[in-house]
Structures are given as C-alpha cells and as structure tokens.
Design a protein around this motif. Structure first.
Motif, mmCIF file in Angstrom:
data_model
loop_
_atom_site.group_PDB
_atom_site.id
_atom_site.type_symbol
_atom_site.label_atom_id
_atom_site.label_comp_id
_atom_site.label_asym_id
_atom_site.label_seq_id
_atom_site.Cartn_x
_atom_site.Cartn_y
_atom_site.Cartn_z
ATOM 1 N N MET A 1 -0.858 -51.222 47.813
ATOM 2 C CA MET A 1 -1.040 -49.725 47.332
ATOM 3 C C MET A 1 0.481 -49.293 47.751
ATOM 4 S SD MET A 1 -3.634 -50.030 46.181
ATOM 5 C CE MET A 1 -4.596 -51.222 46.410
ATOM 6 N N ALA A 2 0.836 -47.955 47.445
ATOM 7 C CA ALA A 2 2.247 -47.717 47.461
ATOM 8 C C ALA A 2 2.138 -46.216 48.029
ATOM 9 C CB ALA A 2 2.756 -47.542 46.060
ATOM 10 N N ASP A 3 3.309 -45.795 48.328
ATOM 11 C CA ASP A 3 3.767 -44.532 48.747
ATOM 12 C C ASP A 3 4.611 -43.632 47.420
ATOM 13 O OD1 ASP A 3 2.975 -44.864 51.265
ATOM 14 O OD2 ASP A 3 4.649 -45.097 52.204
ATOM 15 N N ILE A 4 3.896 -42.591 47.088
ATOM 16 C CA ILE A 4 4.182 -42.003 46.022
ATOM 17 C C ILE A 4 4.813 -40.564 46.325
ATOM 18 C CG2 ILE A 4 3.834 -41.136 43.692
ATOM 19 C CD1 ILE A 4 1.557 -43.203 43.587
ATOM 20 N N VAL A 5 5.952 -40.251 45.952
ATOM 21 C CA VAL A 5 6.327 -38.844 46.092
ATOM 22 C C VAL A 5 6.324 -37.987 45.128
ATOM 23 C CG1 VAL A 5 8.334 -37.310 46.518
ATOM 24 C CG2 VAL A 5 8.248 -39.378 47.862
ATOM 25 N N LEU A 6 5.317 -37.139 44.889
ATOM 26 C CA LEU A 6 4.929 -36.453 43.713
ATOM 27 C C LEU A 6 5.984 -35.504 43.312
ATOM 28 C CD1 LEU A 6 1.348 -35.439 44.759
ATOM 29 C CD2 LEU A 6 1.882 -37.221 43.375
ATOM 30 N N LYS A 7 5.870 -35.098 41.996
ATOM 31 C CA LYS A 7 6.914 -34.316 41.289
ATOM 32 C C LYS A 7 6.530 -32.674 41.277
ATOM 33 C CE LYS A 7 8.821 -33.383 36.714
ATOM 34 N NZ LYS A 7 8.716 -33.690 35.388
ATOM 35 N N VAL A 8 7.319 -31.984 41.959
ATOM 36 C CA VAL A 8 6.953 -30.513 42.006
ATOM 37 C C VAL A 8 7.065 -29.979 40.553
ATOM 38 C CG1 VAL A 8 7.887 -28.161 42.725
ATOM 39 C CG2 VAL A 8 7.901 -30.223 44.255
ATOM 40 N N VAL A 9 5.928 -29.136 40.101
ATOM 41 C CA VAL A 9 6.012 -28.396 39.114
ATOM 42 C C VAL A 9 5.775 -26.996 38.901
ATOM 43 C CG1 VAL A 9 4.340 -28.011 36.972
ATOM 44 C CG2 VAL A 9 4.271 -30.101 37.971
ATOM 45 N N ALA A 10 6.847 -26.361 38.243
ATOM 46 C CA ALA A 10 7.115 -24.774 38.273
ATOM 47 C C ALA A 10 5.682 -23.937 37.503
ATOM 48 C CB ALA A 10 8.199 -24.141 37.639
ATOM 49 N N GLU A 11 5.311 -23.089 38.068
ATOM 50 C CA GLU A 11 4.306 -22.222 37.686
ATOM 51 C C GLU A 11 4.174 -22.135 36.259
ATOM 52 O OE1 GLU A 11 1.479 -20.547 39.471
ATOM 53 O OE2 GLU A 11 2.361 -21.125 41.603
ATOM 54 N N ALA A 12 5.270 -21.892 35.733
ATOM 55 C CA ALA A 12 5.396 -21.910 34.160
ATOM 56 C C ALA A 12 4.894 -23.133 33.302
ATOM 57 C CB ALA A 12 6.949 -21.261 33.680
ATOM 58 N N PHE A 13 4.848 -24.033 33.989
ATOM 59 C CA PHE A 13 4.343 -25.230 33.259
ATOM 60 C C PHE A 13 2.967 -25.818 33.682
ATOM 61 C CE2 PHE A 13 8.984 -25.378 33.629
ATOM 62 C CZ PHE A 13 9.286 -25.450 32.264
ATOM 63 N N ILE A 14 2.188 -24.855 34.197
ATOM 64 C CA ILE A 14 0.724 -25.280 34.638
ATOM 65 C C ILE A 14 0.023 -25.747 33.185
ATOM 66 C CG2 ILE A 14 -1.312 -24.450 35.344
ATOM 67 C CD1 ILE A 14 0.170 -22.844 37.208
ATOM 68 N N LYS A 15 0.140 -24.938 32.244
ATOM 69 C CA LYS A 15 -0.072 -25.016 30.673
ATOM 70 C C LYS A 15 -1.766 -25.478 30.815
ATOM 71 C CE LYS A 15 4.133 -26.682 28.966
ATOM 72 N NZ LYS A 15 4.888 -27.754 28.432
ATOM 73 N N GLY A 16 -2.709 -24.610 31.524
ATOM 74 C CA GLY A 16 -3.904 -24.789 31.406
ATOM 75 C C GLY A 16 -4.391 -25.915 32.340
#
Length: 72
Positions: A1-16
């Motif tokens: 298994m791995a350690d993963i750093v997630l990618k931050v997403v701006a509120e404008a790109f939630i897209k439902g």
C-alpha cells in the motif's frame, strides 16, 4: 500500500461531484494512506482510495477539498 498526497481542488471546479467530509480521520482495513494536499494531515488510513470507482471530493478538517491525483 502507498502514501498518497491528494490534489487540492478549487471550489470553482466541484462540478456537481459529491463531497465527503473525512472528519478527524477515516480508517479502513486495507489500502492506502491519503494526506491533504493543503495542510498535509492524514485524512484516510488504510483505505483503498485508488480502487474506488467514484469521482468524489474529500474535505479535510482544514477546509480544503481534495481529489485523488490521476497519476496515483
């Protein structure tokens, strides 16, 4: 298994997309450790996040929205 750093997403790109609040931390039985791309906190421990078939966003306690990077 791995350690993963997630990618931050701006509120404008939630897209439902659905947003899951991870609270203090989510703990699974077998999988990866996922860390917030903004504050670095471990959001998920031993969760099979790379094999989940949903395009979900994960909210850290710092308020940042995160997604699994495409290359993980």
């Amino acid at each position: 298994m791995a350690d993963i750093v997630l990618k931050v997403v701006a509120e404008a790109f939630i897209k439902g997309r659905d947003i899951m609040d991870t609270g203090v931390a989510m703990v699974g039985l077998e999988g990866d450790n996922a860390f917030c791309g903004d504050c670095g906190r471990e959001m998920m421990h031993q969760v099979p996040i790379r094999t989940m078939l949903v395009n979900m966003l994960y909210r850290c306690s710092c308020g940042a929205l995160n997604e699994v990077p495409k290359d993980s």
